[in-house]
Structure formats: structure tokens, C-alpha cells
Design a protein around this motif. Structure first.
Motif, PDB file in Angstrom:
ATOM      1  N   PHE A   1     -53.859  69.181  92.159  1.00  0.00           N
ATOM      2  CA  PHE A   1     -54.352  70.288  91.339  1.00  0.00           C
ATOM      3  C   PHE A   1     -55.608  70.888  91.965  1.00  0.00           C
ATOM      4  CE2 PHE A   1     -56.975  72.173  88.061  1.00  0.00           C
ATOM      5  CZ  PHE A   1     -56.070  72.900  87.305  1.00  0.00           C
ATOM      6  N   VAL A   2     -56.532  70.026  92.407  1.00  0.00           N
ATOM      7  CA  VAL A   2     -57.768  70.513  93.032  1.00  0.00           C
ATOM      8  C   VAL A   2     -57.454  71.288  94.304  1.00  0.00           C
ATOM      9  CG1 VAL A   2     -59.891  69.802  94.198  1.00  0.00           C
ATOM     10  CG2 VAL A   2     -59.251  68.741  92.022  1.00  0.00           C
TER      11      VAL A   2
ATOM     12  N   LEU B   1     -60.785  69.990  87.381  1.00  0.00           N
ATOM     13  CA  LEU B   1     -60.420  69.260  86.167  1.00  0.00           C
ATOM     14  C   LEU B   1     -61.008  67.862  86.111  1.00  0.00           C
ATOM     15  CD1 LEU B   1     -56.732  67.976  86.357  1.00  0.00           C
ATOM     16  CD2 LEU B   1     -58.225  68.319  88.336  1.00  0.00           C
ATOM     17  N   ASN B   2     -61.421  67.299  87.251  1.00  0.00           N
ATOM     18  CA  ASN B   2     -61.922  65.925  87.259  1.00  0.00           C
ATOM     19  C   ASN B   2     -63.448  65.857  87.320  1.00  0.00           C
ATOM     20  OD1 ASN B   2     -62.220  66.866  89.846  1.00  0.00           O
ATOM     21  ND2 ASN B   2     -60.798  65.417  90.793  1.00  0.00           N
TER      22      ASN B   2
ATOM     23  N   ALA C   1     -68.560  70.452  90.580  1.00  0.00           N
ATOM     24  CA  ALA C   1     -67.167  70.374  90.136  1.00  0.00           C
ATOM     25  C   ALA C   1     -66.955  71.191  88.867  1.00  0.00           C
ATOM     26  CB  ALA C   1     -66.776  68.917  89.903  1.00  0.00           C
ATOM     27  N   GLU C   2     -67.906  71.097  87.965  1.00  0.00           N
ATOM     28  CA  GLU C   2     -67.819  71.827  86.701  1.00  0.00           C
ATOM     29  C   GLU C   2     -67.889  73.336  86.930  1.00  0.00           C
ATOM     30  OE1 GLU C   2     -70.998  71.118  83.801  1.00  0.00           O
ATOM     31  OE2 GLU C   2     -69.440  70.256  82.510  1.00  0.00           O
ATOM     32  N   ALA C   3     -68.812  73.750  87.786  1.00  0.00           N
ATOM     33  CA  ALA C   3     -69.001  75.179  88.060  1.00  0.00           C
ATOM     34  C   ALA C   3     -67.785  75.799  88.729  1.00  0.00           C
ATOM     35  CB  ALA C   3     -70.235  75.374  88.941  1.00  0.00           C
ATOM     36  N   ASN C   4     -67.029  74.974  89.455  1.00  0.00           N
ATOM     37  CA  ASN C   4     -65.849  75.480  90.152  1.00  0.00           C
ATOM     38  C   ASN C   4     -64.548  75.191  89.401  1.00  0.00           C
ATOM     39  OD1 ASN C   4     -66.565  76.524  93.112  1.00  0.00           O
ATOM     40  ND2 ASN C   4     -67.987  74.876  92.583  1.00  0.00           N
ATOM     41  N   GLY C   5     -64.671  74.743  88.160  1.00  0.00           N
ATOM     42  CA  GLY C   5     -63.509  74.557  87.301  1.00  0.00           C
ATOM     43  C   GLY C   5     -62.591  73.432  87.723  1.00  0.00           C
TER      44      GLY C   5
END
Length: 375
Positions: free
Chosen positions: A63-64, A192-193, A186-190
Motif C-alpha cells: 500500500f505504501v 497508513l502505518n 508518515a502522518e503528513a504523507n498519509g
């Protein structure tokens, strides 16, 4: 904008390797994500719900990779992993030591087998989510391995086997970041993990019961049980240093130096495993102060510079991943072994573990502990 360089990203499905991939894309590298298939759960007797290498982890990595618009593949390294990591893990316990399979996996799989695959695919770098740094010294013409800036996440200890050639083709994008920053990226780039929990246990022994795993592995594979005069699977005695029997153990493979919990004994004072006698099938217990020693011998050495020391040298060294390094003198015994003498005794020097040498934040190298002074 592309920078003309191609990076093979080792992706576990966790947040660190995912952020490493994200950073490499942002820096203009042409990236390919790969997950290494290391074992089949059923073949080694591990529940697929407990291990970190699950189908869910593969799905997260895929997914990433899709979110970052990069190709993604699963590469089969099962045979190599069993031969180079699992069998060495089992053999070390059978021989009375305590292995560090993460070091073997990095040394023999990620930065040897995967790097060969990188070359075959025509890529320039292998990229992982390790917290460590690499720099190049113009004066010496050597690559240098350094600790991560985030001391709480530094993983340089498990990377001491890296060579100059490997360092020239390896990138650690997270080496200058703190873990909290990685999660924010990771959060800023959406991704999922972004808040996925870190894996804590050895991937193929997720419940921490090494003895049970080894017994099951040997039973399934028909591996010969060797160690000393007695089988390391055979019950025997817990004894004091002067030979007094304290109780019965369930097989030497179930214990490691420094262990206190899980002995199954009711004792008037805390006692710890201080030695394993394979020839007599005895586990020797002693008070905590008997675990402290100042001298060890190490082999299977690697020095980051590629140059073996010509004489004794001073450094700081540590004998466990989470332990702080301590001042020591390292003296070559021959071309394959060194003696390490610490200024102050260290607790629980354990054969099979690694001793790693540092000069400030620079990793000089390290080796596998063969024995401590009293063995």
C-alpha cells in the motif's frame, strides 16, 4: 525531479522503512520497494497471527509503495534465511551460547543477499529504515558508520559487520531523525502505518520461548542434537558454584547468562544463570555480583575500515544492544581473535552475543563473543 540514482528499498511494512522510502522519493531517487520473504510460518511452527512477517505486513508495504508511486515486489529469501539465520540461531543455543539473529540477518541477508539482488537489478543503493548514519571521510578515503542522532533508537550495534563496499551502496535516511519525527512524516504523507507498533521480538520466535522453538525446529527437521557429552535438550541439575544441587532444569537450551526469571525454583535469595556446563549438563547459578567480569575473547571480526588493527587500541565497547558502551582495551590475539579488557567489569558477558567497538559516535567494528575470562 529525478537525480539519476536508483534505490532498492527494503520494506517490512513498518513505519520506519515506509518513511525511508518516502524520503528517498522526495530526494529524487528512482525507487523500488521490496519485502523479503524469509520463512513460511507453518514450516517453522510459528503462528501467523503472532509473527511480524505477516500477510498484513506485506499488504501494508504494498500500500505504501503504491501511495508513493513506486513498483513493489516480494523477494524469496527463505532458503538463505533458514541456512544463514535460523540454523545459526539453533546451533548457537545447542552449543551453549546465546545468538543475536538480528545481526546475522543484517549481515548475511539484507546487506549480502539483498545487495547482490540490487546489483542484478541495476540499482545503486540498498535503503533500510535503520537508525544509523553513514559518512565519507575525504582524507582517509573511507566510509564511516556512525550512531543515529536519536540515541534511544540507535541501531549501529547490529550493523558492525558492514564493509566499505556495502557502505558505499547503502543509505540510512532515518539516521538524522528522531522516531517521533518519522511518525510525523508518515502522518503528513498519509501513510497508513504512521502509528503502527514497532516489532519487539525476534521475528521467528515472537512469543520469546526460544527453547520451545528450538525443540520444535529440531523435531521437524530431524536435526541432530549436539552440544557436549549430554544433549542440551536433556533435563539436568541447577547447581551452585561449589556444586550444591538446587533443583532440576529442563534442558540447557532454555537458559541464558544473567537469567533469573523462569527458572522454576524457590530460592532464599535471587540467583542468576552465570554459566552453562554442557559436559556435565549443569546450569550454574550464582548471586548477581558473580555476573560481572572484565575480560572476553571475540572472533568472527569485522572492522569498518577494512584494516585489521596492528596492535592494542583504546575504545569504548558494549556487549548488548541496549547496554551503554564502556571504556576498554582491545588487543589482537591473532588474525581471527581479539581480547577485550574493560576498565570496569561488565554484567553478563555472553558467548554468542556481539561486542561492538566505538570511538565517540563512530563504529570501529566488532565481533562475536567466544568466551569470557572465567570460561
Amino acid at each position: 525531479m529525478q537525480n539519476g540514482k536508483k534505490a532498492l528499498i527494503a520494506m517490512s511494512g513498518g513505519v520506519d522503512s515506509s518513511v525511508a522510502a518516502c524520503l528517498m522519493k522526495q530526494q529524487g531517487y528512482t525507487c523500488m520497494g521490496v519485502t523479503m520473504k524469509l520463512y513460511d510460518n507453518e514450516e517453522i511452527g510459528v503462528s501467523s497471527e503472532k509473527t511480524c512477517c505477516t500477510l498484513k505486513d506485506v499488504e501494508d508495504a504494498r500500500f505504501v509503495a503504491q501511495a508513493l508511486d513506486m513498483p513493489y515486489y516480494v523477494l524469496n529469501f527463505k532458503d538463505k534465511f533458514e541456512e544463514e539465520v535460523i540454523q545459526r540461531f539453533v546451533d548457537t543455543y545447542i552449543e551453549g551460547g546465546t545468538p543475536n539473529p538480528c545481526i546475522d540477518c543484517n549481515h548475511r541477508i539484507k546487506f549480502r543477499a539483498l545487495m547482490r539482488r540490487m546489483e542484478e537489478l541495476g540499482y545503486d543503493y540498498v535503503v533500510t529504515g535503520h537508525y544509523a548514519r553513514i559518512s565519507y571521510d575525504e582524507t582517509s578515503g573511507k566510509y564511516i558508520l556512525k550512531k543515529a542522532l536519536d540515541s534511544t533508537k540507535d541501531q549501529s550495534y547490529v550493523l558492525y559487520n558492514l564493509t566499505q563496499e556495502q557502505l558505499a551502496h547503502t543509505l540510512f535516511p532515518l539516521g538524522t531523525y528522531e522516531k517521533t519525527e518519522a511518525r510525523k512524516i508518515a502522518e503528513a504523507n498519509g501513510l497508513l502505518n504512521a502509528h503502527k507498533h514497532d516489532s519487539q521480538d525476534i521475528c521467528f520466535v515472537p512469543d520469546g520461548d526460544y527453547g520451545k522453538f528450538i525443540e520444535g525446529y529440531c523435531e521437524r527437521t530431524g536435526k541432530e542434537e549436539e552440544g557436549g557429552k549430554f544433549s542440551p535438550f536433556e533435563p539436568g541439575d541447577f547447581v551452585t558454584e561449589d556444586g550444591k544441587v538446587l533443583g532440576h532444569h529442563k534442558g540447557i537450551i532454555h537458559y541464558t547468562i544473567g537469567q533469573r526469571k523462569g527458572l522454576g525454583l524457590s530460592l532464599p535469595q535471587p540467583l542468576y544463570v552465570c554459566r552453562k556446563d554442557l559436559d556435565k549438563n549443569k546450569v550454574v547459578l550464582a548471586p548477581n555480583d558473580r555476573l560481572f567480569q572484565d575480560t572476553l575473547e571475540a572472533g568472527e571480526l569485522n572492522f569498518i575500515s577494512g584494516e585489521y588493527p596492528r596492535g592494542a587500541f583504546r575504545c569504548c565497547a558494549k556487549i548488548r544492544y541496549k547496554q551503554k558502551e564502556a571504556p576498554a582495551t582491545v588487543t589482537p590475539i591473532d588474525e581471527k581473535r581479539v581480547k577485550v579488557v574493560f576498565d570496569e567489569p561488565q554484567r553478563g558477558i555472553t558467548p554468542g552475543q556481539a561486542v561492538v567497538f566505538y570511538d565517540g559516535d563512530q563504529v570501529l567494528g566488532g565481533g562475536r563473543i567466544l568466551r569470557s575470562k572465567e570460561e
